[in-house]
Design a protein around this motif. Structure first.
Motif, PDB file in Angstrom:
ATOM      1  N   GLN A 171       8.185  -2.185   7.446  1.00  8.85           N
ATOM      2  CA  GLN A 171       7.400  -1.020   7.031  1.00  8.85           C
ATOM      3  C   GLN A 171       6.219  -1.451   6.164  1.00  8.85           C
ATOM      4  O   GLN A 171       6.396  -2.143   5.169  1.00  8.85           O
ATOM      5  N   THR A 172       5.017  -1.050   6.600  1.00 13.99           N
ATOM      6  CA  THR A 172       3.815  -1.456   5.865  1.00 13.99           C
ATOM      7  C   THR A 172       3.317  -0.305   5.001  1.00 13.99           C
ATOM      8  O   THR A 172       3.831   0.803   5.079  1.00 13.99           O
ATOM      9  N   LEU A 173       2.290  -0.571   4.227  1.00 14.19           N
ATOM     10  CA  LEU A 173       1.725   0.469   3.348  1.00 14.19           C
ATOM     11  C   LEU A 173       1.303   1.716   4.124  1.00 14.19           C
ATOM     12  O   LEU A 173       1.695   2.822   3.758  1.00 14.19           O
ATOM     13  N   PRO A 174       0.503   1.566   5.198  1.00 11.53           N
ATOM     14  CA  PRO A 174       0.096   2.790   5.914  1.00 11.53           C
ATOM     15  C   PRO A 174       1.284   3.547   6.501  1.00 11.53           C
ATOM     16  O   PRO A 174       1.280   4.778   6.505  1.00 11.53           O
ATOM     17  N   TRP A 175       2.280   2.829   6.962  1.00 10.24           N
ATOM     18  CA  TRP A 175       3.467   3.484   7.517  1.00 10.24           C
ATOM     19  C   TRP A 175       4.145   4.310   6.436  1.00 10.24           C
ATOM     20  O   TRP A 175       4.495   5.471   6.606  1.00 10.24           O
ATOM     21  N   ARG A 176       4.307   3.681   5.278  1.00  9.36           N
ATOM     22  CA  ARG A 176       4.935   4.349   4.152  1.00  9.36           C
ATOM     23  C   ARG A 176       4.114   5.596   3.772  1.00  9.36           C
ATOM     24  O   ARG A 176       4.651   6.640   3.439  1.00  9.36           O
ATOM     25  N   MET A 177       2.797   5.441   3.827  1.00  4.74           N
ATOM     26  CA  MET A 177       1.940   6.579   3.491  1.00  4.74           C
ATOM     27  C   MET A 177       2.106   7.689   4.513  1.00  4.74           C
ATOM     28  O   MET A 177       2.123   8.869   4.178  1.00  4.74           O
ATOM     29  N   PHE A 178       2.225   7.309   5.774  1.00  2.76           N
ATOM     30  CA  PHE A 178       2.391   8.303   6.831  1.00  2.76           C
ATOM     31  C   PHE A 178       3.678   9.095   6.610  1.00  2.76           C
ATOM     32  O   PHE A 178       3.672  10.322   6.610  1.00  2.76           O
ATOM     33  N   THR A 179       4.785   8.384   6.394  1.00  4.19           N
ATOM     34  CA  THR A 179       6.056   9.075   6.142  1.00  4.19           C
ATOM     35  C   THR A 179       5.917   9.947   4.919  1.00  4.19           C
ATOM     36  O   THR A 179       6.374  11.084   4.895  1.00  4.19           O
ATOM     37  N   GLY A 180       5.293   9.391   3.887  1.00  2.00           N
ATOM     38  CA  GLY A 180       5.145  10.137   2.649  1.00  2.00           C
ATOM     39  C   GLY A 180       4.332  11.400   2.837  1.00  2.00           C
ATOM     40  O   GLY A 180       4.684  12.467   2.348  1.00  2.00           O
ATOM     41  N   LEU A 181       3.244  11.276   3.585  1.00  2.00           N
ATOM     42  CA  LEU A 181       2.373  12.434   3.797  1.00  2.00           C
ATOM     43  C   LEU A 181       3.105  13.517   4.544  1.00  2.00           C
ATOM     44  O   LEU A 181       2.865  14.700   4.362  1.00  2.00           O
ATOM     45  N   ARG A 182       3.991  13.095   5.438  1.00  2.00           N
ATOM     46  CA  ARG A 182       4.658  14.049   6.266  1.00  2.00           C
ATOM     47  C   ARG A 182       5.836  14.665   5.533  1.00  2.00           C
ATOM     48  O   ARG A 182       6.126  15.830   5.694  1.00  2.00           O
ATOM     49  N   GLU A 183       6.508  13.853   4.747  1.00  2.49           N
ATOM     50  CA  GLU A 183       7.785  14.306   4.227  1.00  2.49           C
ATOM     51  C   GLU A 183       7.812  14.588   2.743  1.00  2.49           C
ATOM     52  O   GLU A 183       8.237  15.639   2.321  1.00  2.49           O
ATOM     53  N   GLN A 184       7.455  13.620   1.950  1.00  2.00           N
ATOM     54  CA  GLN A 184       7.583  13.891   0.530  1.00  2.00           C
ATOM     55  C   GLN A 184       6.292  13.504  -0.164  1.00  2.00           C
ATOM     56  O   GLN A 184       6.240  12.474  -0.805  1.00  2.00           O
ATOM     57  N   ILE A 185       5.293  14.341   0.014  1.00  2.15           N
ATOM     58  CA  ILE A 185       4.016  14.016  -0.603  1.00  2.15           C
ATOM     59  C   ILE A 185       4.208  13.939  -2.097  1.00  2.15           C
ATOM     60  O   ILE A 185       4.633  14.889  -2.721  1.00  2.15           O
ATOM     61  N   SER A 186       3.936  12.790  -2.649  1.00  2.00           N
ATOM     62  CA  SER A 186       3.897  12.732  -4.099  1.00  2.00           C
ATOM     63  C   SER A 186       2.578  12.085  -4.447  1.00  2.00           C
ATOM     64  O   SER A 186       2.001  11.385  -3.623  1.00  2.00           O
ATOM     65  N   PRO A 187       2.080  12.349  -5.644  1.00  2.00           N
ATOM     66  CA  PRO A 187       0.782  11.765  -5.993  1.00  2.00           C
ATOM     67  C   PRO A 187       0.798  10.241  -5.981  1.00  2.00           C
ATOM     68  O   PRO A 187      -0.254   9.625  -6.063  1.00  2.00           O
ATOM     69  N   THR A 188       1.986   9.639  -5.837  1.00  4.56           N
ATOM     70  CA  THR A 188       2.033   8.181  -5.693  1.00  4.56           C
ATOM     71  C   THR A 188       1.151   7.752  -4.530  1.00  4.56           C
ATOM     72  O   THR A 188       0.471   6.728  -4.583  1.00  4.56           O
ATOM     73  N   ILE A 189       1.145   8.573  -3.466  1.00  9.11           N
ATOM     74  CA  ILE A 189       0.303   8.265  -2.320  1.00  9.11           C
ATOM     75  C   ILE A 189      -1.160   8.188  -2.739  1.00  9.11           C
ATOM     76  O   ILE A 189      -1.902   7.332  -2.283  1.00  9.11           O
ATOM     77  N   LEU A 190      -1.556   9.089  -3.665  1.00  5.64           N
ATOM     78  CA  LEU A 190      -2.952   9.069  -4.118  1.00  5.64           C
ATOM     79  C   LEU A 190      -3.244   7.812  -4.928  1.00  5.64           C
ATOM     80  O   LEU A 190      -4.347   7.269  -4.857  1.00  5.64           O
ATOM     81  N   ALA A 191      -2.247   7.368  -5.681  1.00  4.07           N
ATOM     82  CA  ALA A 191      -2.437   6.122  -6.428  1.00  4.07           C
ATOM     83  C   ALA A 191      -2.644   4.973  -5.449  1.00  4.07           C
ATOM     84  O   ALA A 191      -3.569   4.156  -5.612  1.00  4.07           O
ATOM     85  N   VAL A 192      -1.806   4.918  -4.418  1.00  3.74           N
ATOM     86  CA  VAL A 192      -1.964   3.875  -3.403  1.00  3.74           C
ATOM     87  C   VAL A 192      -3.322   4.013  -2.741  1.00  3.74           C
ATOM     88  O   VAL A 192      -4.045   3.027  -2.537  1.00  3.74           O
ATOM     89  N   ALA A 193      -3.688   5.251  -2.412  1.00  6.10           N
ATOM     90  CA  ALA A 193      -4.970   5.493  -1.758  1.00  6.10           C
ATOM     91  C   ALA A 193      -6.113   4.985  -2.626  1.00  6.10           C
ATOM     92  O   ALA A 193      -7.040   4.345  -2.132  1.00  6.10           O
ATOM     93  N   THR A 194      -6.029   5.263  -3.934  1.00  5.59           N
ATOM     94  CA  THR A 194      -7.097   4.806  -4.826  1.00  5.59           C
ATOM     95  C   THR A 194      -7.195   3.286  -4.808  1.00  5.59           C
ATOM     96  O   THR A 194      -8.289   2.720  -4.749  1.00  5.59           O
TER      97      THR A 194
END
Lengths: 441, 284, 373
Positions: free
Chosen positions: B232-255
Motif C-alpha cells: 500500500q502506497t501513499l496515494p492508495w492510502r489517500m484514496f481509501t482515506g478519502l473514500r472511507e474515513q476522511i480525516s485532516p491527516t490526508i490534508l497534512a499528507v497532501a500539504t
C-alpha cells in the motif's frame, strides 16, 4: 556509441579515393577500404539499423512483457468461453447432434452426459461458476446449478434421467435452457460484446436489443463521451486566455506565470481530488463562502459533489494544464507582427484576433483538445471519489465488473471498446500533431 | 499601470484590464484549490472547515496534530516507506530503458520508427483501468501480483513515455558532428557516450526521470490492482482515506506532497535553464 | 432457533469480566509460517479485531500480522489469486453471504469446526456453541451485526422512527445514503411498500416484485448517495452531505459514542447479518498451520467477548455473551448498543442467505442497471 562512428567509414579519404575512383572509371565507385561504395553504404546503413534496433530492443521487449501482452491477454477474456465446453465436455459434444429447431428436448443420452459432467463439476466445485457464466445469458439459471449437487444425490442413474432432471428443476425441461447451453458450446463467444452493446442473442438466431429498462452501456458510453467533451470544452475556454496571456508576456513574467500552471500539473492527482472534495461538499469551503456572501441560504446549500457536477469541476481543474501547455507552445511561435500588420491595415482588435491570430493557434487547440479528451475518457479515480452515480465513467463500470460483479468477460469487452476508441483518437492525434512532437512543459 | 499609446480607446483599456481580471480568476481557479488545503491541514479540529479561531488567526486554532498523526500512524508510515521504495527503482528502470531507446530512435534510419514510437508512448495513452486490469490478470499468472517487483515493473512501464518524450526532445537539437569529432579524436563509443552525449542530454534524462518518479509516486489505479496490502502506497492510502474515513491527516499528507512537487518543479526549472545555457539557446 | 438464542444472549449482557485474560497458554505451533496476511474491512471494525485478536496473538507468538483492507473485494481477488495459483492471503474476514459464495466456488476451504475451534469453557463443542451462525461449511463465525440507519438529529425537523421514513421525502427532506447493492434495500423497499415481512422473499422472487421494489426505491433515487464502503455513511453524515443513511451499526456507534457526532440510531427493521473468517483454499502447509493456530485462539469464548469491548457487534458464540462488558476506552455499557438488545430488536429481519445465494446474480444485475439509469 558504435553507431556514431559508422559514417566515418563512408567518408572517402581525400587523397586515396580520388585515385581509386580514377583507377576504376567504369567499375563501381569504391570506398576507402576498397569495397564498392554502394555496398559499403548499404553495410553502414545495416549497421545503423542494427544499432538502432539493439538500443530500442530492450525497451520493446520490456514493454511487450510488462504491458502489451497483459493487455492482450485481458482482452482475450472478452471472447473466452472455455468454461462452458470444459466444464460440460460431454454434454456440449452431445448437444452438437441435437436439432433444436425440431422443437423437442434433447434425448436421454444428453441427460446422461449432463449427469456425469455435473457430477465432476460439483466435485471440482466448478458448478456455481458455470452457473454464474450461463446466468449472463440466461437469467435465473445460476440457482439451478447451485442446487445441482443436491439434486444429483437424489437421482438414480439407473433410471431414465431426463424425467428425474425435469422433476428436480423444471428449467431442465425448457427449450431455452438447452438452446443457450448449445449456443455457448464453443470456446469463444461474442456474447460479452453483445452485452456491452446492450444486446443479446435473439430466439431466431439473430441479435436484439435488451429490454429498455436494462439498457445501460450505450448510455454510459454516451455519458463518458459527453462529459469528456464538456470537460475538454471547459479546459479550452479557461485555458485559451491563460495561454494567450502567457504567450504575450515578456519571458520573465511568462516563466513566472507558467510556474502557476505547472504547479497543479505537478501536484498529486489525489491531492487535487481531496481538495475538491473539501471544497465542494455541502459543508465545504465553497458553500460556506456562498452562504457567507448570501448567495445561497444555509438551508439550501448547493449539491456539487457526488454527482456529475463534481466530476466535471474537479476534472476540468485537473486537466487544465494539459490544455494550456500545448496551446502555449503553439502560441509562442505566432509572430506578433501579423496581428500588428492586420491592425495597421485597419482591422479592429477583434477582427485582428479572430481572422489573424486565432487561425494560427488552431494547431494548439487541436493538440490540447485531443490530449485532454484522451485523458478524460479513461478517467477512473476522480469520478469514483466525487462522481456519485451520474458522474461515473465507463472506467468505473469496468472496475465494478472486475472487482464486484466478477463478470470479467464483460469488463474485458467494455475495456476493448474503450481501448479502440482511445487508439483511434490517438491515431488522429498522431496524424495531426505527431507523437514525437508531444511536449511536456 | 500599463503604458497605453495615446490612441488607445476607453474600450480597449477596459478590455485590457478586463482580460487580466478574467485571467486572474482562472489562475485563482488553478492554484487556489491546491493552496486552500495548506492552512486547513493545520486545523486544530477534526473538520475540514475554517474555524472562527483560524479566521481570527488565533494560534489556538492551529495545530500540528494532523502532521503528528501522519508521523505516528504505522499505516501512513508503511505507505510512505512503500512509496519511497517503489518510485526510485521504477524510475531507474524507466530511465535506463527509455534513454537507450530514445537514442536508438533518434538515429536517421530506424525501421518502423513511427510504430515503435507509438508503442513506447502508448502507456501514457491507454486508459489506466485497462492497463491495470490487464496487469492484474497477467501478473497474477506469472506470480508478480501482490509483489514489490510487480508494482515496480508496472510503474516503470508508465514512466517510459515521459523519458522517451523528454530525451527525444533534447536529442532533436543534438549535433551529431560532436560524436564524430569525439570519435575522430580517438574516444571509444562508450567514452563518447558518457563524455559527450550524456552531459548534453542529461537535462532531458533528468526531467524525464522526474516525470517518471512523480508518475510512480502519484499512481493509484495500477497499484490497487497489482499491489496487495503490503505494498500500500501513499496515494492508495489517500484514496481509501478519502473514500472511507476522511480525516485532516490526508490534508497534512497532501500539504507535504504539494511541498514536494514545488521542490521538483524548482529542480526542473533550474535544469531547463541549464540545458538552454549549455545548448547555447539563450533566451531572448 | 439457536441463532435467536445467541441473539437474545447478546442482549442480556452481564458485565462480569472487564479485563482481557492474558497469559493464556497457547499450544506450540509446529511448521508454521511466521507472517500472516489477514484481510478485513478497515476502520473501527478492523481495529477491534486488532485489539482483541491479533495484537495479543502477536505478543504471544511474535508473528507479524499484515492487514489488507480488501474484504469488500474479497471474492474477486480470491478468484483471481486462485486462477493464477498464487494465494497471497491467509485468513479473510467476509460476510456470511460471501462465505457461501466462496465456498460454492471452491475458493474457501471447508473446515471441521469441532476439530479446528476451541470448546467453550464449559466444554460445549464449537458446533453447538456457534449454533446456526455456521451458515456454510467454510465459515468460521465471529460476530452478529446489523445494517441499519443513522440520522442527523440536528438537521431534521422531526426525528424519524421507522425505516419507512427514509422513503418520505416530504417529512424528511435531504439526501440519504444507501448501499450500492440490492441486499437490504430491496427488503426495506418492499416492507415500506406494504409487503408483509414474511412474504418479502416470495414477492422478490417474481419479476413484478423486483420491479415493485425498484419503483419504491425510485421514489427517492434522486436524493440518494450510494455507498460502497461501510465507513462512507458516517463520514457523509458527519459532513452533513446526507441527513440519514444506512450502514453497519458498529460504524454508527463509533461515530456517535467515540466521535461525538450529532447522529442518532434508527433501529426499526434493522437487518441482521453475520461476519466471520474463511481460509482460502490451497494454502501451503506452513501458512495453513499458522492460520489454524491463530483461528483456534481468535475465536475462543474470551476473544470473541473481548472484541465486543471495542465495537458494538455481538459475539457469534453463545458462551461469549455473558462475558461482554463495558467499552474498553469509553467505559460505557455495551449492552444497549448491541443490535440484539430488546429495545433495539423489536422489529428486525434476518438476512436470508440461501435465498440471496440463489438469486443474487439476477437481482444484482437488475439493480445495477437500474442504478445507472
Amino acid at each position: 556509441m558504435a553507431d556514431q562512428t559508422v559514417p566515418l567509414h563512408t567518408v572517402p579519404h581525400p587523397g586515396r579515393s580520388a585515385t581509386e575512383e580514377r583507377a576504376a572509371p567504369d567499375g563501381p565507385m569504391l570506398a576507402a577500404d576498397g569495397r564498392p561504395l554502394k555496398a559499403s553504404l548499404a553495410r553502414a546503413l545495416r549497421r545503423q539499423k542494427l544499432s538502432a534496433f539493439l538500443l530500442t530492443a530492450p525497451l520493446l521487449a520490456f514493454l511487450l512483457v510488462a504491458f502489451v501482452i497483459p493487455i492482450g491477454d485481458m482482452l482475450l477474456r472478452s471472447v473466452d468461453n472455455r468454461i462452458v465446453p470444459e466444464t460440460l465436455p460431454r454434454t456440449t459434444q452431445m448437444l452438437g447432434h441435437w436439432d433444436a429447431r425440431a422443437g423437442d428436448l434433447p434425448p436421454e443420452p444428453v441427460f446422461e452426459a449432463l449427469y456425469v459432467d455435473l457430477q465432476e463439476a460439483a466435485d471440482a466445485r466448478m458448478h456455481t461458476r458455470l452457473g454464474s457464466r450461463l446466468n449472463y445469458d440466461l437469467p435465473g439459471i445460476s440457482s439451478v446449478f447451485r442446487g445441482a449437487p443436491r439434486a444429483l444425490q437424489a437421482m438414480d442413474p439407473d433410471q431414465p434421467l431426463r424425467e428425474q432432471f425435469i422433476d428436480a428443476n423444471r428449467a431442465w425441461g425448457e427449450m431455452q435452457t438447452w438452446q443457450t447451453i448449445r449456443a455457448l458450446s464453443g470456446h469463444y463467444t461474442a456474447g460479452y460484446f453483445l452485452s456491452a452493446a446492450d444486446m443479446r442473442p435473439a430466439a431466431d438466431g439473430g441479435v436484439e436489443l435488451v429490454p429498455e429498462r436494462q439498457r445501460i452501456y450505450a448510455q454510459l458510453f454516451l455519458r463518458t463521451l459527453v462529459l469528456s467533451l464538456t470537460i475538454t470544452a471547459l479546459t479550452l475556454i479557461l485555458g485559451y486566455p491563460i495561454a494567450y496571456l502567457i504567450a504575450s508576456q515578456p519571458l520573465r513574467t511568462a516563466n513566472l506565470l507558467l510556474i502557476l500552471v505547472l504547479l497543479p500539473f505537478w501536484t498529486s492527482l489525489l491531492v487535487r481530488t481531496s481538495s475538491w472534495k473539501v471544497l465542494l461538499q455541502q459543508q465545504g469551503v465553497v458553500n460556506d463562502l456562498l452562504v457567507w456572501i448570501g448567495i445561497v441560504s444555509d438551508a439550501n446549500r448547493l449539491v456539487m459533489m457526488n454527482n456529475w457536477i463534481g466530476t466535471v469541476v474537479a476534472m476540468t481543474h485537473i486537466l487544465l494544464p494539459f490544455m494550456i501547455l500545448p496551446l502555449f507552445s503553439v502560441m509562442k511561435t505566432i509572430p506578433p507582427t501579423y496581428v500588428r500588420a492586420a491592425k495597421s491595415l485597419g482591422a479592429n482588435d477583434w477582427t485582428a484576433f479572430w481572422r489573424v491570430y486565432f487561425p494560427q493557434s488552431i494547431p494548439g487547440i487541436g493538440a490540447g483538445a485531443v490530449l485532454v479528451f484522451i485523458l478524460a475518457i479513461g478517467y477512473y479515480i476522480t469520478p469514483a471519489l466525487v462522481g456519485g452515480t451520474d458522474g461515473i465513467f465507463i472506467s468505473n463500470r469496468i472496475a465494478f465488473h472486475i472487482s464486484t460483479s466478477l463478470n470479467w468477460g464483460l469488463a474485458a469487452a467494455l475495456g476493448a471498446i474503450l481501448l479502440v476508441a482511445v487508439l483511434v483518437i490517438f491515431w488522429v492525434y498522431d496524424r495531426m500533431v505527431g507523437i514525437d512532437n508531444v511536449k511536456l512543459g | 499601470m500599463a503604458d497605453f499609446p495615446s490612441y488607445t480607446s476607453t474600450g480597449q483599456k477596459a478590455w485590457h484590464y478586463g482580460f487580466r481580471v478574467i485571467c486572474g480568476a482562472i489562475f485563482f481557479f488553478l492554484v487556489a484549490p491546491i493552496v486552500v488545503i495548506i492552512p486547513l491541514s493545520f486545523n486544530a479540529t477534526m473538520f475540514f472547515t475554517f474555524t472562527p479561531e483560524m479566521l481570527r488567526l488565533d494560534p489556538a486554532g492551529y495545530s500540528l496534530r494532523h502532521y503528528r498523526d501522519f508521523l505516528e500512524s504505522p499505516e501512513w508510515q508503511r505507505a510512505l516507506r512503500n512509496s519511497i521504495q517503489i518510485a526510485p527503482v521504477a524510475t531507474l528502470l524507466a530511465v535506463t530503458f527509455g534513454t537507450l531507446a530514445a537514442i536508438g530512435l533518434s538515429q536517421r534510419h530506424v525501421p518502423f520508427k513511427r510504430a515503435i514510437m507509438a508503442v513506447m508512448i502508448s502507456p501514457m495513452i491507454v486508459p489506466l483501468i485497462i492497463s491495470a486490469t490487464g496487469m492484474f490478470f497477467f501478473y497474477s499468472k506469472i506470480g508478480l501480483q501482490g509483489t514489490y517487483w510487480g508494482i515496480v515493473l508496472a510503474h516503470a512501464v508508465l514512466g517510459v513515455p515521459f523519458v522517451i518524450i523528454t530525451v527525444t526532445a533534447t536529442l532533436v537539437g543534438f549535433d551529431n558532428s560532436l560524436t564524430r569529432a569525439s570519435a575522430s579524436l580517438g574516444a571509444g563509443p562508450v567514452r563518447t557516450f558518457f563524455k559527450v552525449q550524456m552531459p548534453l542530454i542529461l537535462p532531458g534524462v533528468i526531467s524525464g526521470g522526474l516525470f517518471a518518479f512523480i508518475t510512480s509516486f502519484d499512481e493509484v489505479v495500477i497499484v490497487m490492482f497489482v499491489g496487495s496490502a503490503q505494498q500500500q502506497t501513499l496515494p492508495w492510502r489517500m484514496f481509501t482515506g478519502l473514500r472511507e474515513q476522511i480525516s485532516p491527516t490526508i490534508l497534512a499528507v497532501a500539504t507535504i506532497l504539494v511541498v514536494l512537487s514545488i521542490l521538483l518543479l524548482t529542480v526542473l526549472e533550474l535544469l531547463r535553464r541549464r540545458s538552454e545555457r549549455i545548448r547555447g539557446v539563450t533566451p531572448a | 432457533m439457536k441463532l435467536s438464542r445467541v441473539l437474545a444472549g447478546a442482549a442480556s449482557v452481564f458485565a462480569l469480566t472487564a479485563g482481557m485474560t492474558t497469559g493464556d497458554e497457547l499450544p506450540p505451533c509446529e511448521n508454521c509460517a511466521d507472517t500472516m496476511v489477514a484481510v478485513s474491512w478497515g476502520g473501527a471494525y478492523q481495529r477491534s479485531q486488532q485489539m482483541a485478536y491479533t495484537i495479543p496473538y502477536a505478543e504471544m507468538t511474535g508473528v507479524d500480522v499484515v492487514w489488507d483492507e480488501s474484504s469488500a473485494e474479497a471474492v474477486a481477488l480470491l478468484r483471481a489469486q486462485s486462477e493464477a495459483g498464487n494465494i497471497t492471503w491467509d485468513v479473510v474476514d467476509v460476510t456470511g453471504a460471501d462465505s457461501i459464495r466462496l465456498c460454492d466456488d471452491g475458493l474457501a476451504m471447508p473446515v471441521d469446526h469441532d476439530e479446528l475451534l476451541a470448546e467453550a469453557p464449559d466444554g460445549t463443542p464449537p458446533t453447538e456453541d456457534f449454533g446456526e451462525t455456521i451458515v456454510s461449511e467454510c465459515f468460521i463465525p465471529q460476530i452478529v451485526f446489523s445494517t441499519t440507519f443513522g440520522y442527523r438529529h440536528d438537521l431534521l425537523d422531526e426525528e424519524p422512527d421507522s425505516v419507512c421514513d427514509v422513503f418520505d421525502l416530504e417529512r424528511f427532506p435531504g439526501r440519504r445514503a444507501l448501499e450500492a447493492r440490492p441486499i437490504g434495500n430491496m427488503e426495506w423497499a418492499l416492507i415500506c411498500d406494504g409487503v408483509d415481512i414474511d412474504e418479502v422473499y416470495d414477492v422478490l422472487e417474481t419479476d413484478e416484485g423486483v420491479e415493485r421494489a425498484l419503483d419504491k426505491l425510485g421514489t427517492i433515487k434522486s436524493e440518494v448517495i450510494w455507498w460502497q464502503a461501510g465507513a462512507e455513511t458516517p463520514q457523509l453524515l458527519a459532513d452533513g452531505e446526507v441527513v440519514m443513511g444506512s450502514t453497519y451499526n458498529g460504524r454508527l456507534f463509533a461515530a456517535i459514542e467515540e466521535e461525538d457526532q450529532p447522529i442518532s440510531m434508527l433501529w426499526e427493521w434493522q437487518m441482521f447479518d453475520l461476519d466471520g473468517w474463511i481460509i482460502p483454499e490451497d494454502l501451503p502447509e506452513d501458512r495453513l498451520n499458522r492460520v489454524k493456530h491463530f483461528l483456534h485462539f481468535a475465536t475462543d469464548t474470551q476473544r470473541l467477548a473481548d472484541q465486543a469491548r471495542w465495537i458494538s457487534y455481538g459475539p457469534a458464540r453463545e458462551s461469549s455473551q455473558p462475558l461482554v462488558g463495558e467499552h474498553a476506552e469509553l467505559g460505557i455499557e455495551m449492552a444497549e448498543h448491541m443490535p440484539t438488545h430488546p429495545d433495539n430488536a423489536e422489529r428486525t429481519f434476518l438476512f436470508n442467505y440461501e435465498w440471496w445465494a440463489d438469486y443474487r446474480d439476477d437481482i444484482d444485475a437488475r439493480f445495477q442497471s437500474w442504478l445507472l439509469r
